[in-house]
Design a protein around this motif. Structure first.
Motif, PDB file in Angstrom:
ATOM      1  N   LEU A 207       0.920  -1.116  -0.104  1.00 21.95           N
ATOM      2  CA  LEU A 207      -0.049  -0.057   0.091  1.00 21.95           C
ATOM      3  C   LEU A 207       0.917   1.155  -0.041  1.00 21.95           C
TER       4      LEU A 207
ATOM      5  N   GLU B 289      -4.013   7.075   2.965  1.00 21.23           N
ATOM      6  CA  GLU B 289      -4.327   5.742   2.751  1.00 21.23           C
ATOM      7  C   GLU B 289      -3.951   4.596   3.828  1.00 21.23           C
TER       8      GLU B 289
ATOM      9  N   SER C 194      -6.256   5.231   6.673  1.00 20.54           N
ATOM     10  CA  SER C 194      -7.726   4.621   6.365  1.00 20.54           C
ATOM     11  C   SER C 194      -7.597   3.120   6.524  1.00 20.54           C
TER      12      SER C 194
END
Length: 252
Positions: free
Chosen positions: A228, A241, A244
């Protein structure tokens, strides 16, 4: 593919279990001398990646390179002999032997005499000095005569690091080194990892983000089996991100 600066690399590493990809297309680069952390929420694929790297699992596809050599199909024992050692998994700690005897057995393994338990104490005495040095390195000198099984959890982990260091690894892979520890033990083991990392490369999977922030040069964040984000702790901890991905999942 190997640039010379990277000790461990993966090329499109994937692992499929009956139609489900636990790891998909992971390209990991671990730089020589770094403490590199692999983190992510629960179910992100961290343990699967680690088991692929240390050959407890076989990849569905992709390659693993260590110092530029393809080790995708190499056995765990052969990888350890090449200098990449997974701590806490291969370390042999015998509960009914003293700490000194445990480290001495690990040193015998390096010499190819691991199973020569019938040797006299006098013939093994040559290993005592090195064993004492290793015990001192992990802060266990005063416990050298204690039975390993009597150690509290945190010190038992320190002993496991000592037996791993007996193999003189160039690269150390740590699988959740502070899991289940008290705050005092976490502080002790974090300091120990920092100490042993000074002249070797470390890759670790770790849930405790405080430990990660204190130790790591670079962090790779996994989510759903894919990378990620990657960067320093300060960088990745601010990425929306990543925030999250962790939101509502804890630090797994």
């Amino acid at each position: 593919m190997a640039s010379g600066e990277f000790v461990l690399e993966t090329d499109d590493l994937s692992k499929e279990f009956k139609g489900f990809f636990a790891v998909r297309g992971v390209n990991l680069r671990v730089r020589k001398g770094d403490v590199h952390a692999l983190i992510g929420p629960n179910g992100a694929g961290k343990t699967t990646v680690f088991n692929l790297l240390t050959k407890f699992l076989t990849p569905t596809s992709g390659r693993i390179l260590y110092k530029g050599e393809d080790i995708t199909r190499t056995s765990p024992a052969d990888i350890a002999r090449k200098g990449m050692v997974r701590s806490f998994q291969i370390s042999a700690v015998f509960p009914h032997l003293s700490l000194l005897e445990n480290v001495r057995i690990a040193l015998q393994r390096e010499l190819g005499t691991s199973f020569h338990f019938w040797k006299s104490d006098a013939s093994l005495a040559a290993l005592n000095d090195r064993a004492e040095v290793l015990l001192d390195a992990v802060g266990l000198t005063e416990f050298r005569s204690h039975m390993a099984g009597d150690l509290p959890y945190g010190r038992k982990r320190a002993l496991e690091i000592a037996t791993t260091l007996a193999l003189d690894p160039e690269m150390l892979l740590l699988d959740e080194p502070t899991a289940g520890m008290t705050h005092e033990d976490i502080v002790r083991i974090t300091e120990l990892i920092g100490k042993v990392a000074q002249n070797r490369t470390v890759l670790m999977v770790e849930h405790n983000l405080s430990v990660v922030s204190n130790l790591s040069n670079i962090i790779t964040v996994l989510q759903r089996g894919e990378i990620l984000a990657e960067g320093s702790y300060d960088e990745v901890s601010k990425m929306p991100e990543v925030i999250s991905a962790y939101l509502g999942t804890g630090n797994g």
